[in-house]
Design an enzyme around this catalytic site. Structure first.
Site, PDB file in Angstrom:
ATOM      1  N   HIS A  84      40.750  46.307  51.384  1.00 31.42           N
ATOM      2  CA  HIS A  84      40.115  45.241  52.181  1.00 31.42           C
ATOM      3  C   HIS A  84      41.137  44.223  52.683  1.00 31.42           C
ATOM      4  CE1 HIS A  84      39.805  43.962  48.018  1.00 31.42           C
ATOM      5  NE2 HIS A  84      38.722  44.673  47.828  1.00 31.42           N
ATOM      6  N   ASP A 135      33.832  50.374  48.946  1.00 37.08           N
ATOM      7  CA  ASP A 135      33.750  49.351  47.895  1.00 37.08           C
ATOM      8  C   ASP A 135      32.388  49.429  47.208  1.00 37.08           C
ATOM      9  OD1 ASP A 135      34.664  47.369  46.259  1.00 37.08           O
ATOM     10  OD2 ASP A 135      34.911  45.856  47.808  1.00 37.08           O
ATOM     11  N   HIS A 151      44.593  45.232  45.460  1.00 31.69           N
ATOM     12  CA  HIS A 151      43.719  44.111  45.810  1.00 31.69           C
ATOM     13  C   HIS A 151      44.493  42.880  45.359  1.00 31.69           C
ATOM     14  CE1 HIS A 151      39.552  42.032  45.260  1.00 31.69           C
ATOM     15  NE2 HIS A 151      40.493  41.132  44.991  1.00 31.69           N
ATOM     16  N   HIS A 164      32.361  39.642  40.845  1.00 33.89           N
ATOM     17  CA  HIS A 164      33.565  39.179  40.149  1.00 33.89           C
ATOM     18  C   HIS A 164      33.259  38.273  38.963  1.00 33.89           C
ATOM     19  CE1 HIS A 164      36.377  41.155  42.782  1.00 33.89           C
ATOM     20  NE2 HIS A 164      35.537  40.872  43.755  1.00 33.89           N
ATOM     21  N   HIS A 218      34.003  52.166  43.192  1.00 31.62           N
ATOM     22  CA  HIS A 218      33.807  51.699  41.820  1.00 31.62           C
ATOM     23  C   HIS A 218      32.824  52.676  41.167  1.00 31.62           C
ATOM     24  CE1 HIS A 218      35.336  47.414  42.355  1.00 31.62           C
ATOM     25  NE2 HIS A 218      35.298  47.878  43.603  1.00 31.62           N
ATOM     26  N   LYS A 232      45.699  51.553  40.504  1.00 32.05           N
ATOM     27  CA  LYS A 232      45.078  50.457  41.240  1.00 32.05           C
ATOM     28  C   LYS A 232      45.493  49.118  40.635  1.00 32.05           C
ATOM     29  CE  LYS A 232      42.412  47.851  43.694  1.00 32.05           C
ATOM     30  NZ  LYS A 232      40.964  47.745  43.476  1.00 32.05           N
ATOM     31  N   HIS A 259      37.656  53.991  48.102  1.00 31.08           N
ATOM     32  CA  HIS A 259      37.481  52.707  47.402  1.00 31.08           C
ATOM     33  C   HIS A 259      36.127  52.726  46.696  1.00 31.08           C
ATOM     34  CE1 HIS A 259      38.325  48.112  47.546  1.00 31.08           C
ATOM     35  NE2 HIS A 259      37.535  48.394  46.518  1.00 31.08           N
TER      36      HIS A 259
END
EC number: 3.5.1.5
Length: 570
Positions: free
Chosen positions: A274, A362, A248, A322, A138, A219, A136
């Protein structure tokens, strides 16, 4: 006439043997050596006046005659498969043999040949594990690779294009042009890597071109619209190309509730990111999906383990990750809906039960890429302190718990993403992506990290020193991190479709490309080694209380964790 020495003296010379116990870092976790594949009295050790010398422990045999490239001597192997002592022979960047090393002309029972062309890595008193796999990631900054490698991670799977806002929030690389550029960049990064393409689309065409362009998985992320139509379409494309789907889900329940998402799965295998929900997903009951046989449930390290600081830290992280505004009430409500102490506490216990199968980072999107392994073992330690020994552990050791937790970041993510034929365990035939640890620093700071059988990073002192140990001593890149050694010791995972279309030549990369395999119907929750529990889950929509098989799952946050500040004073 045989000589006798004390256990303490033996362990100091050759490392622990059967019945000896080792503490992992400063935790309360104790592992015990289950078996020893070396031979008492015939141990091999390098050094002045030691065994591995010409005509003694070193034979005259060449590489062509069976001698190894490298032998790790007297290592304590900690793997999902067991905890045992052995010599490890490496050849052509792979684990060739695990057993007893030495000179077959002078020693009995030799399976691993040491010759003049063999390098020795002293494993006495060290723990050897498979390199960690973080599924996971990024890809916000390439510097993550340095942090991950120095922490014992040898494979990173995720998506992104750098610090673009889509990448800051979601783990996917959109479109074939971006995928090609990202894969080209891997030629300069000492790491095994795989790329997720963006899976959010209701028609297959754009997803198919991303898989053909080199994505090893797709994803689905709520920030791009995680609707039932997108889920169904993405899984259909994945089934056709044999790549994994990570998801997600929809925190706000706009496109549907958890039942609608489960219906869109249609029983097909999927990796749930998650799964607790603080990192995102149907509020408040995404945690329920861990009960289903087609869901491979994971959680990320921001909530690992549940501490007195966990809740307070999360709100600001969510706002940044976000692209939310503290001036907009709806954005605040969105963030607060994800942070539930009840489900975070349950997450600890579900990991300990083996109902959650995978831990990942993450990275830079709430999680810390260099702390995935640390957080895993902190969770194990917290659970031992709060829940006691597991039913499958024998008195006096935590072997079963240790095997369960190491599986969460080695073999299980490898199985989930079709990489277990290459990586994920200390096993003959697999890549020699190995990490050596001093037990006192286990899980925190590796002694050495090998990629493809070659040392990629290790602690090193002043390069102008007369010996390797003068301060400042810190982890530095080694020869495996440079030049063509880098591209010849690490790989990029892609789809078989990309291999068939000649992707390596098409985009001109030097790294070897390897196809993922068996990511769909051939695997499920039953495939998650030591982490395949499927309890009946319930979540109270008012109180957020979580129950598994009718039992309330709750635990207190801790205010002190091991493997923390005492290891990072300098």
């Amino acid at each position: 006439m045989p000589a006798r020495i004390s256990r303490a003296t033996y362990a100091q010379m050759f490392g622990p043997t059967v019945g000896d116990k080792v503490r992992l870092a400063d935790t309360d976790l104790i592992i015990e050596v289950e078996r020893d594949l070396t031979t008492y009295g015939e141990e091999v050790k390098f050094g002045g006046g030691k065994v591995i010398r010409d005509g003694m422990g070193q034979s005259q045999l060449s590489r062509a005659e069976g001698a190894m490239d490298t032998v790790i001597t007297n290592a304590l192997i900690l793997d999902h498969s067991g905890i045992y002592k052995a010599d490890i022979g490496l050849l052509d960047g792979r684990i060739a043999l695990i057993g007893k090393a030495g000179n077959p002309d002078t020693q009995p029972g030799i399976s691993i040949i040491i010759g003049p062309g063999t390098e020795i890595i002293a494993g006495e008193g060290k723990i050897v594990t498979a390199g960690g796999i973080d599924t996971h990631v990024h890809f916000i900054s390439p510097q993550q690779v340095d942090e991950a490698l120095n922490a014992g991670i040898t494979c990173m799977v995720g998506g992104g294009t750098g610090p673009a806002h889509g990448t800051l929030a979601t783990t996917c690389t959109p479109g074939p042009w971006h995928i090609a550029r990202l894969i080209q960049s891997f030629d300069g990064l000492p790491m095994n890597i795989g790329v997720f393409g963006k899976g959010n689309a209701s028609l297959p065409g754009a997803l198919e071109e991303m898989v053909r362009a080199g994505a090893c998985g797709l994803k689905l992320h709520e920030d791009w619209g995680c609707t039932p139509a997108a889920i169904d379409n993405c899984l259909s494309v994945a089934d056709h190309f044999d790549v994994q789907v990570a998801i997600h889900t929809d925190t706000l329940n706009e496109g549907g509730f958890v039942e609608d998402t489960l219906n869109a799965f249609k029983g097909r295998t999927i990796h749930s990111f998650h799964t607790e929900g603080a990192g995102g997903g149907h509020a408040p009951d995404i945690i329920r999906v861990c009960q289903y046989p087609n869901v491979l449930p994971a959680s990320t390290n921001p909530t690992r383990p549940y501490t007195v600081n966990t809740i307070a830290e999360h709100l600001d992280m969510l706002m940044v990750c976000h692209h939310l505004s503290p001036a907009i009430p709806e954005d605040i409500a969105f963030a607060e809906s994800r942070i539930r102490k009840e489900t975070i506490a349950a997450e600890d216990i579900l990991h300990d039960m083996g109902a959650f199968s995978i831990i990942s980072s993450d990275s830079q999107a709430m999680g810390r890429v260099g702390e995935m392994i640390i957080r895993c073992w902190q969770t194990a330690d917290k659970m031992k302190k709060q829940r006691g020994s597991l039913p499958d552990d024998r008195p006096g050791n935590d072997n079963y718990r240790a095997r369960r937790y190491i599986a969460k970041y080695t073999i299980n993510p490898a199985i989930a993403h079709g990489m277990a034929h290459e990586i994920g365990s200390v096993e003959v035939g697999k890549r020699a992506d190995l990490v050596l640890w001093n037990p006192a620093f286990f899980g925190v700071k590796p002694d050495m990290v090998l990629l493809g059988g070659w040392i990629a990073t290790a602690p090193m002192g002043d390069a102008n020193g007369s010996i390797p140990t003068p301060q400042p001593m810190h982890t530095r890149p080694m020869f495996g991190s440079f030049g063509k050694a880098l591209t010849n010791t690490s790989i990029t995972f892609v789809s078989q479709a990309a291999m068939d279309e000649g992707l390596r030549e098409k985009i001109g990369v030097d790294k070897q490309l390897v196809a993922v395999v068996n990511t769909r119907g051939g695997i499920g929750k039953h495939s998650m080694i030591l982490n395949n529990a499927m309890p009946q889950m319930e979540v109270d929509p008012e109180t957020y209380e979580v129950r598994a098989d009718g039992e309330l799952l709750t635990c207190e946050p801790v205010d002190v964790v091991p493997m923390a500040q005492r290891y990072f004073l300098f």
